[in-house]
Motif scaffolding. Sequence first.
Motif, PDB file in Angstrom:
ATOM      1  N   TYR A 137       0.872  -1.172   0.000  1.00  0.00           N
ATOM      2  CA  TYR A 137       0.000   0.000   0.000  1.00  0.00           C
ATOM      3  C   TYR A 137       0.906   1.218   0.000  1.00  0.00           C
ATOM      4  O   TYR A 137       1.639   1.452   0.957  1.00  0.00           O
ATOM      5  CB  TYR A 137      -0.899   0.010   1.227  1.00  0.00           C
ATOM      6  CG  TYR A 137      -1.721   1.269   1.362  1.00  0.00           C
ATOM      7  CD1 TYR A 137      -2.819   1.483   0.550  1.00  0.00           C
ATOM      8  CD2 TYR A 137      -1.380   2.256   2.278  1.00  0.00           C
ATOM      9  CE1 TYR A 137      -3.573   2.635   0.649  1.00  0.00           C
ATOM     10  CE2 TYR A 137      -2.128   3.413   2.386  1.00  0.00           C
ATOM     11  CZ  TYR A 137      -3.218   3.602   1.575  1.00  0.00           C
ATOM     12  OH  TYR A 137      -3.952   4.757   1.673  1.00  0.00           O
ATOM     13  N   GLN A 144       4.352   0.451   1.151  1.00  0.00           N
ATOM     14  CA  GLN A 144       4.531  -0.240   2.429  1.00  0.00           C
ATOM     15  C   GLN A 144       3.985  -1.661   2.341  1.00  0.00           C
ATOM     16  O   GLN A 144       2.977  -1.904   1.694  1.00  0.00           O
ATOM     17  CB  GLN A 144       3.796   0.514   3.555  1.00  0.00           C
ATOM     18  CG  GLN A 144       4.221   1.946   3.688  1.00  0.00           C
ATOM     19  CD  GLN A 144       3.034   2.862   3.888  1.00  0.00           C
ATOM     20  OE1 GLN A 144       2.039   2.755   3.185  1.00  0.00           O
ATOM     21  NE2 GLN A 144       3.134   3.759   4.840  1.00  0.00           N
ATOM     22  N   CYS A 146       1.871  -4.724   3.142  1.00  0.00           N
ATOM     23  CA  CYS A 146       0.555  -4.943   3.742  1.00  0.00           C
ATOM     24  C   CYS A 146       0.668  -6.125   4.708  1.00  0.00           C
ATOM     25  O   CYS A 146       0.967  -7.239   4.289  1.00  0.00           O
ATOM     26  CB  CYS A 146      -0.486  -5.238   2.670  1.00  0.00           C
ATOM     27  SG  CYS A 146      -0.796  -3.865   1.566  1.00  0.00           S
ATOM     28  N   TYR A 192       4.285   5.090  15.318  1.00  0.00           N
ATOM     29  CA  TYR A 192       3.470   5.072  14.105  1.00  0.00           C
ATOM     30  C   TYR A 192       4.260   5.584  12.909  1.00  0.00           C
ATOM     31  O   TYR A 192       4.261   4.967  11.838  1.00  0.00           O
ATOM     32  CB  TYR A 192       2.194   5.896  14.301  1.00  0.00           C
ATOM     33  CG  TYR A 192       1.379   6.029  13.050  1.00  0.00           C
ATOM     34  CD1 TYR A 192       0.687   4.940  12.532  1.00  0.00           C
ATOM     35  CD2 TYR A 192       1.316   7.231  12.364  1.00  0.00           C
ATOM     36  CE1 TYR A 192      -0.053   5.050  11.365  1.00  0.00           C
ATOM     37  CE2 TYR A 192       0.582   7.351  11.204  1.00  0.00           C
ATOM     38  CZ  TYR A 192      -0.104   6.264  10.705  1.00  0.00           C
ATOM     39  OH  TYR A 192      -0.826   6.375   9.550  1.00  0.00           O
ATOM     40  N   ARG A 242       5.108   3.068   9.805  1.00  0.00           N
ATOM     41  CA  ARG A 242       4.409   3.280   8.532  1.00  0.00           C
ATOM     42  C   ARG A 242       5.366   3.441   7.353  1.00  0.00           C
ATOM     43  O   ARG A 242       4.952   3.398   6.209  1.00  0.00           O
ATOM     44  CB  ARG A 242       3.445   4.458   8.615  1.00  0.00           C
ATOM     45  CG  ARG A 242       4.124   5.802   8.575  1.00  0.00           C
ATOM     46  CD  ARG A 242       3.110   6.904   8.528  1.00  0.00           C
ATOM     47  NE  ARG A 242       3.807   8.168   8.359  1.00  0.00           N
ATOM     48  CZ  ARG A 242       3.238   9.315   8.345  1.00  0.00           C
ATOM     49  NH1 ARG A 242       1.938   9.395   8.484  1.00  0.00           N
ATOM     50  NH2 ARG A 242       3.936  10.406   8.181  1.00  0.00           N
ATOM     51  N   TYR A 265       5.491  -0.764   7.024  1.00  0.00           N
ATOM     52  CA  TYR A 265       4.297  -1.595   7.114  1.00  0.00           C
ATOM     53  C   TYR A 265       3.011  -0.777   6.979  1.00  0.00           C
ATOM     54  O   TYR A 265       2.982   0.415   7.260  1.00  0.00           O
ATOM     55  CB  TYR A 265       4.242  -2.307   8.475  1.00  0.00           C
ATOM     56  CG  TYR A 265       5.428  -3.178   8.762  1.00  0.00           C
ATOM     57  CD1 TYR A 265       5.602  -4.394   8.107  1.00  0.00           C
ATOM     58  CD2 TYR A 265       6.379  -2.809   9.710  1.00  0.00           C
ATOM     59  CE1 TYR A 265       6.675  -5.211   8.384  1.00  0.00           C
ATOM     60  CE2 TYR A 265       7.476  -3.621   9.990  1.00  0.00           C
ATOM     61  CZ  TYR A 265       7.615  -4.813   9.315  1.00  0.00           C
ATOM     62  OH  TYR A 265       8.668  -5.619   9.593  1.00  0.00           O
ATOM     63  N   TRP A 266       1.941  -1.484   6.576  1.00  0.00           N
ATOM     64  CA  TRP A 266       0.589  -0.910   6.569  1.00  0.00           C
ATOM     65  C   TRP A 266      -0.403  -2.007   6.901  1.00  0.00           C
ATOM     66  O   TRP A 266      -0.263  -3.151   6.464  1.00  0.00           O
ATOM     67  CB  TRP A 266       0.238  -0.334   5.198  1.00  0.00           C
ATOM     68  CG  TRP A 266      -1.187   0.156   5.159  1.00  0.00           C
ATOM     69  CD1 TRP A 266      -1.639   1.386   5.506  1.00  0.00           C
ATOM     70  CD2 TRP A 266      -2.346  -0.609   4.780  1.00  0.00           C
ATOM     71  NE1 TRP A 266      -3.008   1.439   5.364  1.00  0.00           N
ATOM     72  CE2 TRP A 266      -3.472   0.227   4.926  1.00  0.00           C
ATOM     73  CE3 TRP A 266      -2.536  -1.909   4.346  1.00  0.00           C
ATOM     74  CZ2 TRP A 266      -4.759  -0.197   4.634  1.00  0.00           C
ATOM     75  CZ3 TRP A 266      -3.823  -2.342   4.072  1.00  0.00           C
ATOM     76  CH2 TRP A 266      -4.920  -1.464   4.211  1.00  0.00           C
ATOM     77  N   TRP A 267      -1.399  -1.657   7.703  1.00  0.00           N
ATOM     78  CA  TRP A 267      -2.598  -2.484   7.877  1.00  0.00           C
ATOM     79  C   TRP A 267      -3.719  -1.569   8.303  1.00  0.00           C
ATOM     80  O   TRP A 267      -3.506  -0.487   8.839  1.00  0.00           O
ATOM     81  CB  TRP A 267      -2.403  -3.647   8.843  1.00  0.00           C
ATOM     82  CG  TRP A 267      -2.172  -3.324  10.296  1.00  0.00           C
ATOM     83  CD1 TRP A 267      -3.111  -3.007  11.233  1.00  0.00           C
ATOM     84  CD2 TRP A 267      -0.914  -3.313  10.980  1.00  0.00           C
ATOM     85  NE1 TRP A 267      -2.520  -2.816  12.450  1.00  0.00           N
ATOM     86  CE2 TRP A 267      -1.171  -2.993  12.321  1.00  0.00           C
ATOM     87  CE3 TRP A 267       0.405  -3.548  10.584  1.00  0.00           C
ATOM     88  CZ2 TRP A 267      -0.154  -2.892  13.277  1.00  0.00           C
ATOM     89  CZ3 TRP A 267       1.403  -3.445  11.521  1.00  0.00           C
ATOM     90  CH2 TRP A 267       1.111  -3.126  12.848  1.00  0.00           C
ATOM     91  N   ASN A 268      -4.924  -1.981   7.990  1.00  0.00           N
ATOM     92  CA  ASN A 268      -6.114  -1.211   8.333  1.00  0.00           C
ATOM     93  C   ASN A 268      -6.226  -1.109   9.855  1.00  0.00           C
ATOM     94  O   ASN A 268      -6.183  -2.125  10.540  1.00  0.00           O
ATOM     95  CB  ASN A 268      -7.354  -1.878   7.736  1.00  0.00           C
ATOM     96  CG  ASN A 268      -8.549  -0.979   7.750  1.00  0.00           C
ATOM     97  OD1 ASN A 268      -8.413   0.240   7.779  1.00  0.00           O
ATOM     98  ND2 ASN A 268      -9.719  -1.561   7.732  1.00  0.00           N
ATOM     99  N   MET A 282      -4.004   0.493  11.779  1.00  0.00           N
ATOM    100  CA  MET A 282      -2.653   0.449  12.341  1.00  0.00           C
ATOM    101  C   MET A 282      -2.437   1.502  13.429  1.00  0.00           C
ATOM    102  O   MET A 282      -1.912   1.190  14.503  1.00  0.00           O
ATOM    103  CB  MET A 282      -1.638   0.642  11.207  1.00  0.00           C
ATOM    104  CG  MET A 282      -0.211   0.544  11.606  1.00  0.00           C
ATOM    105  SD  MET A 282       0.790   0.577  10.078  1.00  0.00           S
ATOM    106  CE  MET A 282       2.315   1.145  10.733  1.00  0.00           C
TER     107      MET A 282
END
Length: 116
Positions: free
Chosen positions: A49, A52, A54, A84, A88, A91-94, A96
């Motif tokens: 994403y 980054q 996912c 954060y 970021r 990495y990315w996740w919904n 986060m």
Amino acid sequence: MVHNGSESQFVMDVKFKQDLDHLLVELKEFVLKRSVEAFSQGGDGVLRYQGQLCVPDDDGLREQILEEAHSSRYSIHPGATKMYHDLREVYWWNGMKRDIEGFVAKCPNCQQVKAT
């Protein structure tokens, strides 16, 4: 999160476990159909994403990443905002940011620093 030019165990786990997460598998299909723009898939098949990785919703993987970022020798108890911003980049996740804030809120050492 990358050490000595090689991938960390977390990055390798993320790549492997993406195909086990139904949402990420669905997003990969949308990327192939070119119906989403913010996500991309490299030649290695890894979903990203905006560059980054996912992170799949796998039991314990996100928690391990948070623990490592929060307690590493280079960044001991950095607080939610710094943590954060650092995470970021890779990495990315919904959800986060919410997950990071909750993780830091449970840390007794961070709460002592806030109180002083």
